[in-house]
Structures are given as C-alpha cells and as structure tokens.
Design a protein around this motif. Structure first.
Motif, mmCIF file in Angstrom:
data_model
loop_
_atom_site.group_PDB
_atom_site.id
_atom_site.type_symbol
_atom_site.label_atom_id
_atom_site.label_comp_id
_atom_site.label_asym_id
_atom_site.label_seq_id
_atom_site.Cartn_x
_atom_site.Cartn_y
_atom_site.Cartn_z
ATOM 1 N N LEU A 60 0.843 -1.188 0.000
ATOM 2 C CA LEU A 60 0.000 0.000 0.000
ATOM 3 C C LEU A 60 0.885 1.248 0.000
ATOM 4 O O LEU A 60 1.917 1.282 0.670
ATOM 5 N N SER A 61 0.458 2.275 -0.725
ATOM 6 C CA SER A 61 1.176 3.540 -0.754
ATOM 7 C C SER A 61 0.517 4.547 0.170
ATOM 8 O O SER A 61 -0.676 4.825 0.034
ATOM 9 N N LEU A 62 1.293 5.080 1.112
ATOM 10 C CA LEU A 62 0.765 6.126 1.988
ATOM 11 C C LEU A 62 0.727 7.472 1.287
ATOM 12 O O LEU A 62 0.087 8.402 1.765
ATOM 13 N N GLU A 63 1.414 7.586 0.150
ATOM 14 C CA GLU A 63 1.463 8.851 -0.586
ATOM 15 C C GLU A 63 0.445 8.922 -1.708
ATOM 16 O O GLU A 63 0.222 9.986 -2.271
ATOM 17 N N LYS A 64 -0.146 7.791 -2.055
ATOM 18 C CA LYS A 64 -1.108 7.733 -3.158
ATOM 19 C C LYS A 64 -2.468 7.268 -2.657
ATOM 20 O O LYS A 64 -3.015 6.256 -3.111
ATOM 21 N N ASP A 65 -2.988 7.977 -1.678
ATOM 22 C CA ASP A 65 -4.336 7.734 -1.166
ATOM 23 C C ASP A 65 -4.535 6.312 -0.660
ATOM 24 O O ASP A 65 -5.612 5.732 -0.790
ATOM 25 N N PHE A 66 -3.484 5.737 -0.096
ATOM 26 C CA PHE A 66 -3.575 4.402 0.497
ATOM 27 C C PHE A 66 -3.956 3.336 -0.521
ATOM 28 O O PHE A 66 -4.654 2.365 -0.228
ATOM 29 N N ALA A 67 -3.493 3.534 -1.752
ATOM 30 C CA ALA A 67 -3.825 2.614 -2.842
ATOM 31 C C ALA A 67 -2.920 1.389 -2.815
ATOM 32 O O ALA A 67 -1.754 1.456 -2.417
ATOM 33 N N VAL A 68 -3.458 0.245 -3.282
ATOM 34 C CA VAL A 68 -2.635 -0.938 -3.524
ATOM 35 C C VAL A 68 -1.807 -0.666 -4.775
ATOM 36 O O VAL A 68 -2.350 -0.320 -5.825
ATOM 37 N N VAL A 69 -0.489 -0.794 -4.671
ATOM 38 C CA VAL A 69 0.373 -0.504 -5.823
ATOM 39 C C VAL A 69 1.116 -1.734 -6.324
ATOM 40 O O VAL A 69 1.727 -1.696 -7.390
ATOM 41 N N ALA A 70 1.073 -2.830 -5.570
ATOM 42 C CA ALA A 70 1.706 -4.069 -6.019
ATOM 43 C C ALA A 70 1.144 -5.220 -5.214
ATOM 44 O O ALA A 70 0.765 -5.057 -4.051
ATOM 45 N N ALA A 71 1.097 -6.393 -5.854
ATOM 46 C CA ALA A 71 0.626 -7.606 -5.165
ATOM 47 C C ALA A 71 1.201 -8.826 -5.854
ATOM 48 O O ALA A 71 1.312 -8.854 -7.089
ATOM 49 N N LEU A 129 14.030 -17.514 -2.531
ATOM 50 C CA LEU A 129 13.723 -16.239 -1.920
ATOM 51 C C LEU A 129 13.905 -15.165 -2.989
ATOM 52 O O LEU A 129 14.986 -15.032 -3.571
ATOM 53 N N VAL A 130 12.828 -14.415 -3.225
ATOM 54 C CA VAL A 130 12.747 -13.536 -4.381
ATOM 55 C C VAL A 130 12.668 -12.084 -3.930
ATOM 56 O O VAL A 130 11.832 -11.726 -3.087
ATOM 57 N N ALA A 131 13.533 -11.250 -4.497
ATOM 58 C CA ALA A 131 13.469 -9.808 -4.281
ATOM 59 C C ALA A 131 12.472 -9.221 -5.267
ATOM 60 O O ALA A 131 12.637 -9.353 -6.481
ATOM 61 N N CYS A 132 11.415 -8.604 -4.744
ATOM 62 C CA CYS A 132 10.346 -8.044 -5.576
ATOM 63 C C CYS A 132 10.434 -6.520 -5.535
ATOM 64 O O CYS A 132 10.035 -5.892 -4.545
ATOM 65 N N GLU A 133 10.960 -5.938 -6.599
ATOM 66 C CA GLU A 133 11.135 -4.493 -6.681
ATOM 67 C C GLU A 133 9.988 -3.892 -7.487
ATOM 68 O O GLU A 133 9.743 -4.302 -8.621
ATOM 69 N N PHE A 134 9.271 -2.941 -6.910
ATOM 70 C CA PHE A 134 8.106 -2.356 -7.582
ATOM 71 C C PHE A 134 8.372 -0.888 -7.914
ATOM 72 O O PHE A 134 9.215 -0.223 -7.306
ATOM 73 N N ASP A 135 7.638 -0.392 -8.881
ATOM 74 C CA ASP A 135 7.739 1.007 -9.309
ATOM 75 C C ASP A 135 6.326 1.559 -9.439
ATOM 76 O O ASP A 135 5.571 1.139 -10.314
ATOM 77 N N ASP A 136 5.970 2.493 -8.555
ATOM 78 C CA ASP A 136 4.611 3.050 -8.583
ATOM 79 C C ASP A 136 4.591 4.507 -9.030
ATOM 80 O O ASP A 136 3.591 5.200 -8.847
ATOM 81 N N HIS A 137 5.687 4.976 -9.624
ATOM 82 C CA HIS A 137 5.748 6.381 -10.028
ATOM 83 C C HIS A 137 4.754 6.707 -11.134
ATOM 84 O O HIS A 137 4.276 7.841 -11.252
ATOM 85 N N ASP A 138 4.438 5.724 -12.000
ATOM 86 C CA ASP A 138 3.519 5.972 -13.106
ATOM 87 C C ASP A 138 2.061 5.779 -12.710
ATOM 88 O O ASP A 138 1.163 5.994 -13.525
ATOM 89 N N LEU A 139 1.814 5.351 -11.485
ATOM 90 C CA LEU A 139 0.436 5.127 -11.046
ATOM 91 C C LEU A 139 -0.169 6.442 -10.567
ATOM 92 O O LEU A 139 -0.111 6.783 -9.382
ATOM 93 N N VAL A 140 -0.733 7.186 -11.499
ATOM 94 C CA VAL A 140 -1.332 8.484 -11.182
ATOM 95 C C VAL A 140 -2.804 8.546 -11.534
ATOM 96 O O VAL A 140 -3.527 9.440 -11.071
ATOM 97 N N ASP A 141 -3.271 7.607 -12.338
ATOM 98 C CA ASP A 141 -4.678 7.580 -12.737
ATOM 99 C C ASP A 141 -5.538 7.206 -11.521
ATOM 100 O O ASP A 141 -5.354 6.135 -10.936
ATOM 101 N N PRO A 142 -6.499 8.058 -11.117
ATOM 102 C CA PRO A 142 -7.351 7.740 -9.952
ATOM 103 C C PRO A 142 -8.064 6.405 -10.079
ATOM 104 O O PRO A 142 -8.256 5.695 -9.082
ATOM 105 N N GLU A 143 -8.482 6.039 -11.310
ATOM 106 C CA GLU A 143 -9.184 4.765 -11.496
ATOM 107 C C GLU A 143 -8.248 3.583 -11.215
ATOM 108 O O GLU A 143 -8.663 2.568 -10.652
ATOM 109 N N LEU A 144 -6.984 3.708 -11.639
ATOM 110 C CA LEU A 144 -6.014 2.632 -11.368
ATOM 111 C C LEU A 144 -5.738 2.502 -9.873
ATOM 112 O O LEU A 144 -5.553 1.403 -9.358
ATOM 113 N N LEU A 145 -5.740 3.629 -9.184
ATOM 114 C CA LEU A 145 -5.462 3.609 -7.755
ATOM 115 C C LEU A 145 -6.599 2.993 -6.953
ATOM 116 O O LEU A 145 -6.406 2.581 -5.806
#
Length: 475
Positions: free
Chosen positions: A166-177, A212-228
């Motif tokens: 969850l992103s605390l900077e993007k309205d508590f949206a799920v950004v990766a799963a 054991l897997v390192a999962c690196e996410f990028d949420d910088h492009d997640l700006v669309d309110p519908e996606l969030l």
C-alpha cells in the motif's frame, strides 16, 4: 521534643523509615541533612524495590534507588488510550521507523494507519480484502512511504496467501501484489521499494528448491485515480514488479516461515574479525529465517544467510549460522536497533504416531551483535491447551524490556535486566468467559516507555510509563 528527634540514632531511623513508602520516604528525606543521609540507605530502597516487583532479585553496578525509579516511573504499564476503529479481531501492529505512525490490520480485512501522539488519531483506512479473507501482517518501509501486507484470501475451504504493498502517498492505494507460496513467511522489506517473497517453482509439496525472491516495484507511473482504486486481486498480473531470485534453499527437510533482514554491517558487531572487514558492502544483507521442519522428528531451526541482493546469480551458500530449536514459531520481531531478535516458541513433542506442541511458551532473545552469547529465555506464558496446531502472537523487544502477546486477554511485560514479569497489560472483554488473545505488541522505536498492543477485542491500546504520560500532559 525537637532534641529527641535530632538524637534518634541511625538504626532507629532506619527502622522507622523502613515502614514508609517511596513517596513518604522522599518527603522525610527533605526534613534535614541527617534524615536525608539516612533516607539514602540502599537497604531501604532495596526493600521498596522487592515490594514493587513482588520478588527478590540482584543488581550489579546500579543503585537500588535508581532501579526503583526506573521500575516505578519509566516502565510502560499505564493505559493511555484505547482506539476502537476495527470491526473485528486485530492481528498485527507496528510502528513506523520514526515512531510517528502506527499500522494495524485484522480479521475485518482492513489496514489502518494512525498518527501517534498525545491523542492518537486515525489517518488512513482501507478495506483490502472482504471476509472471510483477512490481513495478518503489516510492516512499514524505512522511509514510511509504503506498507507491506500479508493477506490470507479464499473461500470454500481453500486459502491462498498474497503479499501486497500500500502507498501512503497515493491515497492508500494498492500498488503491487504477488502470490506467496508459504503463508507463514509473511514477507519483509529488503529496501524502500523491494520486498522479500518466498516461492517454489513446482507443486507445494514437492522437493524443489525454495527461492527467496526480491520483488522491486515502481509506482511512479500510477497516477490515474481509477487505477489507484483497483482491488488487490487486479494487481497480481501487473508488470510493475521486477522479481529476482537472490537465494535458493534446498527444500528436502524445511520450509520457510518468518523472515527478517538486517544489513551485513549490523551482523555480529562485537566480533573483532567482523570489525576488520570491509564496512562498505551496502548491498550485503543477512536474511534471518525460521525454518519449519517437514518432519516432526527433525529439529526446526533459525538460519542466517549472507546474501548479495544486487547479484544477478542467486546464492546457494549454506547458512553462516544455525540455531536449532525443536519448537514451532508463534511470531518474531527485530529490535529497532537491529541488535536483537526475539521469537515466541512452543516445544514439539512426539510419542509414536502422536505429535503435539507443549503449552509452555518460551520467548527467546538472540543477540545479533554477538552470536557467541547463549540465547536468553523468558518464561511465563502458557497456551490454553496442548495442540497439533499453532495460534500466532508476536513479541517485541527494547533495550530494557520484552513484551509479548498471549492466547489469553493480556500482554506480558518482562524486565530484561531482572528476568522478571513486571506487568500483564489487560485487554479484558466485558464477557469474562470470552476468549480474547492479544495478537501483537510493539515498542515505540525511539521510546521504550511507550508500547502498543492489539487483540481479539478489536482494540488498539497504547500504554505508557507514568513519566511519559506526565510529560505528554504537560506539553
């Protein structure tokens, strides 16, 4: 009459002062220089310390008066606030790195973030999954921008595990799963935008290596309110997570459960050999992994793996340290300074075809700064019954104290110096016959005079020392 009081000998004054409490003794010490001198006698404060704790103990290099002051004024045993925003049992709680925020999650499928202060207030709330699915683990990243969650999802008798961010900077949206093979692994942060997952490439009960897997996410492009606003499940197919295997573990005997990560520079700090090594290996981590035996007659263990998280080739090296524990793990936590790790454990017993976990719970502390030290064991918690399965409740540790949840309605607070239980922090329900376990506890990372607890009573409770409560009220 004044001369009579002045002529009282030290033994008589000591006998009189021994009948006084701490507050009265401090008042008496202000009467005159002679009374002040006698009132500082260590035997008086030693007796008061024994009465306060309810047990005799020994001290080294500390005055009895200062120790009593610590126990009375600086131990977090006073209920400061109760927060009741959850609708069902609360399973986990944690502070952010700075101590400004608290995160909770539970059976109602909600994740909540609170702003900690004199009056702790709810900042964010999101229903991540719908019951009977639930969230049983939360963890802030270091910069306090994201939360890592462990979610148990499913219905009709089939349950799967998901790790989500969850992103605390993007309205508590799920950004990766991502799916997780092992429900008790729960995941942990490697760095600000990378979390650790456990996977296996074949069927769950196969003997393929655990990865054991390192999962690196990028949420910088997640700006669309519908996606969030998308639900958690819709993020499983996203391509915004770069996954790299960093460690392979043979799976013939063990499966991975609880994991924690520290920097290599924090490992075994008291070792002379370690101090002479290159301290610039910022990409080197130590993964601390509790490994559950696949067979009851094989010892479970805590294994320490040295891993280069930036390497393109996964490590297959053996652990650099192993601690054997013939026990099931109920929960684990690192100290905020990463110098200690503590586990709740229940011993495994076997009798022919029958196997079970003992009722006694051992809270074990491993000193990561000096692995040659023998682990410390704290006792005093008992499960409600012997069983072949485990209920999970988490401990936490600070420089002076250890606190742990339990299957009953209270958290247990020990003093690390004295090896004694100081208090039981109650979550008693109005119905005395109702079961009400305390699931998790957490010390403020920069103030051990504050601790929080969550339980089946749906409450977050904040406990403070009398010293900290007074400071907050005066400010």
């Amino acid at each position: 009459m004044e001369n009579d009081w002045e002529n009282l000998t030290d033994p008589i004054l000591l006998n009189i002062f021994s009948l006084l409490g701490q507050h009265e003794l401090n008042i008496a010490s202000k009467t005159c220089k002679n009374w002040y001198r006698v009132a500082q006698d260590e035997s008086l404060w030693k007796g008061l310390a024994f009465k306060t704790v309810g047990s005799r103990f020994t001290l080294s290099n500390v005055s009895w008066k200062s120790e009593l002051k610590r126990l009375v004024y600086h131990t977090p045993v006073h209920l400061h606030q109760t927060c009741a925003e959850h609708e069902d049992e609360v399973y986990n709680v944690c502070f952010s790195n700075s101590g400004q925020f608290i995160a909770t999650c539970g059976l109602d499928g909600h994740v909540k973030v609170w702003k900690f202060g004199e009056t702790t207030e709810l900042l964010h709330s999101r229903k991540v999954v719908d019951p009977p699915s639930y969230v049983n683990y939360v963890e802030f990243n270091e910069s306090e921008t994201h939360l890592l969650l462990n979610c148990m999802t499913g219905d009709d008798g089939w349950t799967s595990c998901l790790l989500a961010v969850l992103s605390l900077e993007k309205d508590f949206a799920v950004v990766a799963a991502r799916h997780a093979w092992f429900p008790n692994f729960r995941g942990t942060w490697l760095n600000d935008n990378t979390f650790l997952n456990a996977d296996v490439l074949a069927y769950f009960f196969s003997n393929d290596n655990v990865k054991l897997v390192a999962c690196e996410f990028d949420d910088h492009d997640l700006v669309d309110p519908e996606l969030l606003e998308r639900p958690l499940q819709d993020h499983l197919s996203d391509n915004n997570v770069d996954m790299r295997c960093i460690l392979e573990i043979r799976r013939f005997e063990y499966r991975p459960h609880f994991a924690k990560v520290i920097d290599w520079s924090e490992w075994n700090q008291d070792s002379a050999a370690k101090r002479n090594e290159d301290s610039e290996e910022a990409n080197i981590k130590v993964i601390i992994l509790y490994q559950q035996s696949l067979e009851w007659n094989v010892d479970c263990r805590i294994a320490f793996f040295k891993v280069d998280v930036d390497s393109e080739v996964p490590s297959t090296a053996e652990p650099i340290k192993i601690v054997i524990v013939n026990s099931g793990c109920l929960g684990v936590n690192l100290s905020s300074d990463h110098r200690s790790i503590t586990y709740n454990l229940r011993t495994i017993y076997e009798d022919g075809d029958r196997s079970w976990y003992d009722r006694e719970v051992a809270t074990m502390v491993i000193n990561l700064a000096n692995l040659e030290e023998k682990p410390e064991i704290f006792s005093g918690i008992r499960s409600l019954e012997q069983s072949s399965s485990l209920l999970y409740f988490f401990p936490n540790i600070s420089p002076d104290y250890i606190v742990s949840g339990s299957e009953e309605y209270y958290a247990v607070l020990w003093d690390r110096r004295l090896k004694l239980i100081l208090s039981k922090l109650s979550h008693q329900l109005p119905d005395p016959d109702a079961q009400n376990g305390v699931s998790a506890v957490a010390f403020h990372p920069r103030d051990q005079e504050v601790v929080v607890s969550v339980a089946d009573d749906c409450k977050l409770r904040i406990w403070m020392s009398s010293n900290r409560k007074r400071q907050m009220q005066s400010s």
